[in-house]
Motif scaffolding. Structure first.
Motif, PDB file in Angstrom:
ATOM      1  N   THR A 247       0.841  -1.199   0.000  1.00  0.00           N
ATOM      2  CA  THR A 247       0.000   0.000   0.000  1.00  0.00           C
ATOM      3  C   THR A 247       0.877   1.251   0.000  1.00  0.00           C
ATOM      4  N   THR A 248       0.219   2.385  -0.112  1.00  0.00           N
ATOM      5  CA  THR A 248       0.888   3.680   0.046  1.00  0.00           C
ATOM      6  C   THR A 248       0.664   4.158   1.469  1.00  0.00           C
TER       7      THR A 248
ATOM      8  N   THR B  89       4.796   7.163   1.247  1.00  0.00           N
ATOM      9  CA  THR B  89       5.702   6.206   0.594  1.00  0.00           C
ATOM     10  C   THR B  89       4.880   5.144  -0.116  1.00  0.00           C
ATOM     11  N   ARG B  90       5.190   4.921  -1.375  1.00  0.00           N
ATOM     12  CA  ARG B  90       4.428   3.959  -2.171  1.00  0.00           C
ATOM     13  C   ARG B  90       5.152   2.619  -2.181  1.00  0.00           C
TER      14      ARG B  90
ATOM     15  N   LEU C 245       4.530  -1.014  -5.609  1.00  0.00           N
ATOM     16  CA  LEU C 245       3.753  -1.895  -4.747  1.00  0.00           C
ATOM     17  C   LEU C 245       4.206  -3.338  -4.932  1.00  0.00           C
TER      18      LEU C 245
END
Length: 281
Positions: free
Chosen positions: A70-71, A75-76, A82
């Motif tokens: 997840t984000t 932060t992604r 992902l």
């Protein structure tokens, strides 16, 4: 003879087991093993035998899984991707390598199984290639092909080729000689014998070789993604290991293992559909 004696002497009819019960049992055993594994893992982590850097709690790994999927806090995922994107890139590389390696391997196996002198020439080379660990030649591939996708896919193809070729060769050689001679006696050409007799007889073992080839390619994916492997599960695992980020490393390992189980299950299902006569002739 009395009715009681007749009943005592009658054969006992045992009802066949319910198919649903058999399926539930088959499903319950793996699930039970997972529960036991998690319980042992929790106990070992709780006991503190090793530092949590090396053996984190299952809950810590679960939080890492959520984080890389997840984000969060701006932060992604991990390294900007992902987990599903890392897995997608890895599967795309594996698919490309397997298609090339298995395609060449099966074709080579058919030819080697049919032409004796060619088998004598190529078999030692296949054995040589099969004995090499992927890292032994990956660095050479990087020198030759750079650090983009080419060396990764080439490595996976080279890992998949020998199992497919060896299994197909053995399957062709094991094709029933009597059926081949009967087909020739009925006027079939060599090509027709191979197409209508040898190939169907060889398909079951060829599928086994394909499954082994996919497994070999998948087990080599971390090595293939050592350089410029992000996005990719192997690159994720390598990068996380550089920072002793054990939870993320374990997330990557579980992602590889679980997706490998799914792929193998899909191959088994495809085999049952493509080769319904396996084990019946």
């Amino acid at each position: 003879m009395s009715p009681a004696e007749s009943a005592a002497g009658a054969p006992t009819i045992v009802a066949p087991p319910s198919p649903w019960r058999a399926r539930l049992t088959k499903l319950a055993l793996p699930l039970a093993s997972v529960v036991v594994f998690l319980a042992v893992w929790q106990v070992v982590a709780w006991a503190g035998i090793w530092n949590q850097t090396f053996v984190p709690y299952p809950s810590t790994v679960w939080r890492a899984f959520i984080d890389v999927s997840t984000t969060h806090d701006g932060t992604r995922g991990y390294a900007g991707y992902l987990l599903i994107e890392h897995l997608y890139m890895t599967l795309r590389r594996v698919l490309a390598g397997v298609v090339i390696g298995v395609g060449v391997g099966v074709a080579l196996g058919l030819v080697m199984g049919s032409v004796g002198w060619l088998r004598s020439v190529l078999e030692p080379w296949l054995t040589f290639l099969r004995a090499l660990p992927p890292l032994a030649y990956f660095f050479l591939l990087v020198i030759w092909l750079g650090i983009d996708e080419a060396p990764k896919i080439t490595l996976l193809a080279l890992a998949a080729l020998p199992p497919a070729a060896v299994a197909t060769t053995a399957a062709v050689l094991a094709a029933p000689v009597g059926l081949q001679e009967a087909a020739r006696a009925l006027g079939a050409s060599r090509a027709q014998v191979i197409r209508d007799v040898v190939v169907p007889a060889a398909l079951p073992e060829t599928f086994t070789g394909i499954r082994l080839a996919v497994g070999m390619a998948y087990s080599s994916v971390v090595a293939a993604e050592l350089f410029n492997g992000i996005p990719g599960i192997g690159g994720l695992v390598k990068d996380a290991s550089n920072y002793n980020n054990t939870p993320v490393v374990l997330v990557g390992i579980f992602a590889i293992g679980i997706s490998g189980l799914v792929i193998d299950g899909a191959l088994r299902a495809a085999e049952r559909r493509a080769v319904p006569w396996r084990g019946k002739i």
